[in-house]
Design an enzyme around this catalytic site. Structure first.
Site, PDB file in Angstrom:
ATOM      1  N   CYS A  55      14.557  23.390  44.394  1.00 41.89           N
ATOM      2  CA  CYS A  55      13.314  22.765  44.842  1.00 41.89           C
ATOM      3  C   CYS A  55      12.427  22.343  43.665  1.00 41.89           C
ATOM      4  CB  CYS A  55      12.556  23.743  45.739  1.00 41.89           C
ATOM      5  SG  CYS A  55      10.909  23.166  46.190  1.00 41.89           S
ATOM      6  N   TYR A 186      11.616  11.209  48.088  1.00 41.32           N
ATOM      7  CA  TYR A 186      11.916  11.615  49.462  1.00 41.32           C
ATOM      8  C   TYR A 186      11.579  10.510  50.463  1.00 41.32           C
ATOM      9  CZ  TYR A 186      13.020  16.286  47.892  1.00 41.32           C
ATOM     10  OH  TYR A 186      13.624  17.348  47.281  1.00 41.32           O
TER      11      TYR A 186
END
Length: 285
Positions: A55, A186
């Site tokens: 992450c 994203y």
């Protein structure tokens, strides 16, 4: 994707929590602060940072922990790099384990803190071992607390990624990087239509061009020392060519193709202790 609804895991997302090319992040849920004036005081071995190698939001917190010299003050708990069927978990290999409540999935720590919690389950989290609860799960807030609130305990209290004289500049650039770069990749991955993808794609590479131009006469984004925006950018840039370029369709250029962003990324990587926060093989998983 799945989420917690009133403290129970559900495989389906509520409408307000669906990720798409427009909405990438959601309210983090836990917002307590560590400070001398709060219930959560800066104490050695009281807190644990839960994160994983994958992450990029986790990465900004783990970098700050390392560069402030807090490894012996704040415990680190790694999760499995690859997401399971119920979001982030500790896997089955035995390599990753939860020392707090023996959880198999991160959402169990969320429910242990708030039995009625409704929201997405994300890393990182900052866990208070004394009261057995999540203090905060906002990566920016966690990194800021590591920077500001543990100086008496830190090996490197002189390191400061949020100097008061640059606060407004840092806040403005943080917002730009969060929206256009961290979320930008994203937005490309999750775009619901070709038009959305092209808008996200153009905005992402426009932002990279802007950052590259900014670095033409500066070693770091705001001068001669790294500040918060540098580490927010680094967490994306170090993953870009390996992951985002191909898997996320962000393939106009690699970071290696930029005259300033590439040496800048290498420079940040070579700062002592930064390399220990990067595991490219686990990131690729």
């Amino acid at each position: 994707m799945g989420m917690l609804i009133e403290g129970a895991w559900c495989d389906e997302d509520l409408a307000d929590f669906k990720r798409d090319g427009h909405t990438v992040r959601f309210s983090s849920g836990f917002h307590e602060r560590i400070s001398e004036d709060s219930e959560f005081k800066p104490e050695s071995n009281r807190y644990a940072l839960y994160y994983n190698w994958t992450c990029p939001w986790s990465h900004r917190a783990s970098i700050t922990r390392a560069l402030k010299g807090l490894e012996e003050v704040i415990e680190s708990v790694l999760l499995e790099p690859a997401m399971g069927l119920q979001s982030w978990w500790f896997g089955t290999s035995g390599e990753y384990k939860d020392p707090a409540i023996g959880a198999t999935h991160l959402h169990e720590l969320y429910s242990a803190t708030d039995k009625e919690f409704t929201g997405r389950v994300s890393v990182p989290i900052l866990w208070d071992k004394k009261t057995a609860q999540i203090v905060n799960n906002d990566s920016g807030a966690i990194a800021r607390m590591f920077n500001d609130e543990f100086n008496v305990l830190a090996n490197h209290p002189e390191v400061n990624f949020y100097p008061a004289g640059q606060a407004s500049e840092i806040d403005e650039l943080n917002d730009f990087i969060a929206d256009r770069l961290n979320d930008g990749v994203y937005k490309c991955l999750l775009a619901p239509s070709q038009d959305d993808y092209e808008r996200a794609f153009d905005a992402l590479f426009s932002a990279l061009d802007e950052l590259d131009n900014r670095l033409e006469n500066n070693r770091y984004l705001l001068g001669d020392k790294p500040t918060e925006p540098d580490w927010r950018a680094f967490a994306c840039l170090v993953r870009f060519d390996l992951i985002y370029y191909s898997l996320y369709g962000c393939n106009l250029k690699r970071i290696q193709d930029y005259p300033n962003l590439w040496p800048y990324t290498c420079d940040l990587y070579q700062i002592p202790s930064v390399a220990s926060t990067v595991d490219l093989e686990q990131i690729k998983r």
